[in-house]
Design an enzyme around this catalytic site. Structure first.
Site: not given
Lengths: 309, 309
Positions: A104-105
């Site tokens: 998901i950074k």
């Protein structure tokens, strides 16, 4: 959860993770047709197609691998409906006892990072109920904003026995633009790596920390340096296969215990049936092609680790 | 879209944006009750509460302001159901002709960044249809991975006449941990700022670029330097109000044309009714308190800009 990841890697002898990053182009026509027949050529139809695709790949590979890593962007591209397919994929992977790394950074300041952490790794209070949003086991996060963007994630990880992989050196060609710039004579990514080790020391599993790092397969020399700089840090290694990384490049990402790294492949597994090497399976049997690609990847990495000994 | 933002700022004389970052704690009890009565104390109930809350605030403020900035993390924390409330909020803000800045802080490598860009700013092909996912006008993005993480966003922005705000110097206390480190004698955030100006030169509106920057209100001296380094860059300024920034701190974020910056306030507007200053409105009239807080913020910034002349 880091202990579970380690034990599953040992059990499968497969320090790999399958990146569930589908695009519609990867989904064979017969699956697209089925999804569109039910939901039309809509966001819902696209989401259904991704989900059916993922389900078959999970069914064909789950007993060979420790973990999957769905890339949330590939679902977010289809809006809320796409996010629904992401969530279904997570729930199904969980039902197969796979460790789930949500790619998901995310990253933001204090309370906003906490909201992300709760949504992806934790539990949220609604009235008198305590509920889960997405419920991954690990999440990838971006360190650009510093400790007070990372600490809320660590807090939730401690509460839930969950973990993180913090971007240190990414696999893309221009990752050096900022990450390689020298600060006090050493590249930024080393400073970030040191911080990751420091953050990790506050939340240790049996032999490795719950706070891992992302280091691209495309920079093996840097991987070697970072391995030494962060001895207790598990390294998630993207860039194998389609991006150019090979098993032999990756031996220095591992510690002498044969652990310490988990190598991701996305396209090379999930779209294997489109590659010459696996074309014989045909689009109808795309998931069998993925299974064969997993077997070949495990053998490539295992061979590289053995010949490095 | 940058031209629309500029013209709306001129029309309203309000270089401000309302941050729609609700938590359940901010939502007055009578709204929570209504939402929970219909959907239970569930993720759906929570999402409904956020949406009802946002709708009243938009209704009470839309004719005073050019733009809103929903923070996606506050919705993501409630999973897919929360994302649905995010999407409803975007659609409603659009129906009121507000410019929408999606505070999503995304960023990934090449094709993955493109998937985010398409989902939030662009259009996606499903069979023979071309559809929108979230459909914001601007998005905030994280530059840690360098140009090839940013360029896919710029490509989509060019196709759609949409824009970006790239994180340069964030408002949080530990933002300096990496962002202030010296590279060739100058802090990392200046190098990022220069890159933003360079990226921005490839996608210009009439007087400002479609590629803006995020520079926190809490670092006014750095804002001054960055303003000069990026003369054609619109600056999104978080950190006003609850985080400590005041109108007088912000004059150097603006150019001499009185433009070039847009100041965000979230808690200070949407939870105004909880502050002593606006307590007289009461929880029932929380949206009226928000309206008054908007009026006061506009006047604070307008006063600061005038006395700086």
């Amino acid at each position: 959860m880091i202990n579970k990841l380690v034990s599953k890697i040992q059990k499968t002898n497969a320090p790999i993770v399958v990146g569930l990053d589908p695009t519609l182009d990867f989904v064979p026509e017969h699956i697209q047709k089925k999804a569109f027949a039910e939901f039309g050529e809509t966001l819902e139809g696209a989401a259904e197609a991704l989900w059916l695709f993922n389900k078959e790949i999970i069914d064909a590979t789950y007993n060979l691998i420790p973990a999957v890593k769905p890339q949330i962007a590939m679902y977010e591209t289809f809006g809320v409906e796409g996010m629904q397919a992401y969530k279904r994929t997570l729930d199904y992977a969980r039902s197969k006892d796979l460790v789930i790394i949500g790619d998901i950074k995310r990253g933001d300041i204090g309370s906003t990072s906490e909201a992300y952490a709760i949504g992806h790794l934790g539990k949220v209070k609604v009235g008198s109920n305590v509920l889960s949003g997405f419920n991954e086991d690990f999440a990838t996060i971006n360190p650009y904003m510093g400790s007070d963007s990372v600490n809320p994630f660590i807090k939730v990880c401690k509460e839930e026995n969950k973990g993180l992989f913090v971007l240190v050196k990414t696999s893309n060609p221009s990752s050096g633009e900022f990450q390689d710039r020298l600060i006090d004579g050493r590249p930024l990514y080393e400073h970030v790596g040191e911080k990751v080790a420091e953050w990790g020391a506050t939340h240790m599993g049996d032999s490795y920390s719950y706070v891992g790092a992302v280091v691209g397969a495309t920079y093996p020399e840097m991987g070697k340096t970072l391995r030494k700089l962060m001895p207790k840090t598990f390294i998630l290694v993207p860039g194998y296969g389609a991006q150019g990384g090979k098993g032999a490049d990756l031996v220095h990402y591992f510690n002498e215990d044969g652990l310490g790294a988990i190598v991701n492949s996305s396209r090379g597994i999930i779209a294997a049936y489109k590659m010459e090497q696996y074309a014989k399976f045909g689009a109808e049997n795309f998931a069998e092609a993925s299974r064969q690609a997993v077997i070949d990847m495990i053998s490539d990495i295992d061979g590289a680790l053995k010949s490095a000994k």
